[in-house]
Design a protein around this motif. Structure first.
Motif, PDB file in Angstrom:
ATOM      1  N   LEU A   1      61.758  47.408  44.036  1.00  0.00           N
ATOM      2  CA  LEU A   1      60.552  47.689  43.251  1.00  0.00           C
ATOM      3  C   LEU A   1      59.374  48.030  44.168  1.00  0.00           C
ATOM      4  O   LEU A   1      58.594  48.930  43.884  1.00  0.00           O
ATOM      5  N   ASP A   2      59.268  47.306  45.285  1.00  0.00           N
ATOM      6  CA  ASP A   2      58.170  47.572  46.231  1.00  0.00           C
ATOM      7  C   ASP A   2      58.320  48.962  46.831  1.00  0.00           C
ATOM      8  O   ASP A   2      57.344  49.673  47.026  1.00  0.00           O
ATOM      9  N   MET A   3      59.588  49.321  47.120  1.00  0.00           N
ATOM     10  CA  MET A   3      59.839  50.631  47.719  1.00  0.00           C
ATOM     11  C   MET A   3      59.413  51.734  46.745  1.00  0.00           C
ATOM     12  O   MET A   3      58.673  52.645  47.104  1.00  0.00           O
ATOM     13  N   ILE A   4      59.853  51.606  45.485  1.00  0.00           N
ATOM     14  CA  ILE A   4      59.499  52.584  44.457  1.00  0.00           C
ATOM     15  C   ILE A   4      57.974  52.647  44.286  1.00  0.00           C
ATOM     16  O   ILE A   4      57.381  53.718  44.235  1.00  0.00           O
ATOM     17  N   SER A   5      57.350  51.463  44.257  1.00  0.00           N
ATOM     18  CA  SER A   5      55.907  51.413  44.074  1.00  0.00           C
ATOM     19  C   SER A   5      55.192  52.130  45.205  1.00  0.00           C
ATOM     20  O   SER A   5      54.247  52.882  44.981  1.00  0.00           O
ATOM     21  N   GLY A   6      55.672  51.885  46.432  1.00  0.00           N
ATOM     22  CA  GLY A   6      55.056  52.526  47.588  1.00  0.00           C
ATOM     23  C   GLY A   6      55.197  54.037  47.498  1.00  0.00           C
ATOM     24  O   GLY A   6      54.256  54.787  47.763  1.00  0.00           O
ATOM     25  N   PHE A   7      56.374  54.456  47.070  1.00  0.00           N
ATOM     26  CA  PHE A   7      56.673  55.877  46.952  1.00  0.00           C
ATOM     27  C   PHE A   7      55.751  56.534  45.921  1.00  0.00           C
ATOM     28  O   PHE A   7      55.106  57.548  46.191  1.00  0.00           O
ATOM     29  N   ILE A   8      55.666  55.919  44.740  1.00  0.00           N
ATOM     30  CA  ILE A   8      54.800  56.465  43.684  1.00  0.00           C
ATOM     31  C   ILE A   8      53.337  56.380  44.115  1.00  0.00           C
ATOM     32  O   ILE A   8      52.546  57.281  43.865  1.00  0.00           O
ATOM     33  N   GLY A   9      53.008  55.284  44.812  1.00  0.00           N
ATOM     34  CA  GLY A   9      51.627  55.071  45.259  1.00  0.00           C
ATOM     35  C   GLY A   9      51.112  56.204  46.124  1.00  0.00           C
ATOM     36  O   GLY A   9      49.930  56.548  46.075  1.00  0.00           O
TER      37      GLY A   9
END
Lengths: 202, 175
Positions: free
Chosen positions: B68-76
């Motif tokens: 989830l953190d990885m996805i969030s960072g990516f979208i961020g």
């Protein structure tokens, strides 16, 4: 659909955890959350029983019927496939009112019962009816008007004006619900057009 | 505005009182009916308990793995360019799955950035205007014994997106 969603959540989590060296954390996380789920259920047992108890009184006293009749035109417009006198109408009304008032605990049992009685109308099909879809979409579009918890957290963390977000929150909630209602409307009408008049499921 | 909040604190006791008084006026055996209803509530909780365990476990696995953190960072990275601060992305994603996890993240944001910063305001408004869509849809689908949810998820996602976009715009206007 849910089978795939759930399956992929576990698979992606497991594989990604293995790649990033978080395998132990993944195992701990799974067990910890399973435990949390039951802790939540124990809390729910108390709070939900309290509300279903009160709702039973409201049901027997005719209070729920009165409310259902009052907002029937709106409900009928949103869920045109449900006969006005059907039981699910009553449960959906209770759910919507409880959600708007912010009584999440009272909303859930009514919502579950609404889904159960909608399943009867859907003659036990595995495929969701239009009404079920619309009810779910509107239900999760956030109906609660006053975010009581958030206000409490804001003042806990020293906000100079914890309630400043109330008006914007009401506005944002209204917008998301409006979008949900419009979306359901479009899906209803396009479904009707494709199948030539009456939809294939109630 | 404070009046509205003060009033909303009275909603629960007022609803309880109203239901009981109305019941007694209509000569309902209030206590007997309460117990009957409470029994149903218990049954409901027991029947959704396995669903809860399954869902919360899956969310736990996704979070613990760091996915989830990885996805969030990516979208961020993308949303940062259009003015949406990346620290709120994990919250917006987790909010769709679990409300207790979202509360934890909201409190973290309050602690780190302050409640009245842009991030704090977005977190406050977006938390109020969105719901745990995956969670609710799963639990309700099990109750109706349906496996094909058709357009439910797309509708829920569109309305959540509308809630988030309007939250961000409103928060920016407040600053």
């Amino acid at each position: 659909m849910l089978n795939y969603l759930w399956g992929f959540m576990i698979i992606i989590g497991g594989i990604y955890g293995a790649f990033t060296g978080n395998v132990q954390a993944v195992a701990d996380g799974a067990i910890e959350c399973a435990k949390d789920a039951i802790t939540l259920c124990i809390t729910m047992l108390g709070v939900m029983s309290l509300w279903t108890g009160l709702m039973e009184i409201a049901e027997k006293s005719g209070l729920i019927m009165t409310c259902t009749k009052k907002i029937r035109p709106v409900m009928h417009w949103m869920f045109p496939d449900v006969p006005c006198e059907h039981e699910s109408m009553k449960h959906m009304t209770t759910n919507v009112i409880a959600n708007i008032l912010g009584l999440g605990w009272a909303a859930t049992p009514a919502g579950l019962r609404a889904m159960e009685s909608l399943a009867e109308l859907n003659s036990g099909s595995k495929k969701a009816s239009d009404t079920m879809c619309a009810f779910l979409v509107i239900n999760v579009s956030s109906l609660q008007l006053i975010p009581v918890n958030i206000i409490a957290y804001r003042s806990m963390y020293g906000s100079s004006n914890p309630t400043s977000i109330v008006a914007p929150a009401i506005l944002a909630t209204t917008i998301s619900t409006l979008v949900a209602v419009i979306f359901c409307r479009i899906m209803y009408l396009s479904g009707r057009k494709l199948s030539g008049g009456k939809g294939d499921s109630v | 505005m404070n009046v509205v909040v003060a009033v909303s604190g009275y909603i629960i006791p007022a609803v309880m009182l109203f239901i009981v008084i109305h019941g007694m006026i209509k000569k309902v055996n209030v206590y007997d009916e309460f117990v009957t209803g409470a029994k149903d509530g218990m049954k409901t909780v027991v029947s959704i308990a396995p669903t809860l365990v399954g869902l919360m476990m899956a969310v736990g696995v996704l979070r613990a793995s760091g996915f989830l953190d990885m996805i969030s960072g990516f979208i961020g990275k993308f949303t940062g360019k259009i003015g949406l601060p990346s620290p709120v992305i994990p919250l917006l994603i987790v909010r769709m799955f679990s409300s207790s996890a979202a509360t934890g993240l909201t409190l973290d944001l309050f602690k780190e950035y302050g409640t009245d910063s842009l991030i704090g305001l977005i977190a406050s408004i977006a938390s109020s205007a969105t719901e745990t869509i995956f969670f609710t849809i799963s639990v309700y689908s099990v109750a109706a014994k349906i496996t094909k949810t058709r357009w439910t998820l797309s509708g829920a996602l569109i309305s959540t997106l509308a809630g988030i976009v309007s939250s961000v715009i409103l928060a920016m206007l407040m600053i």
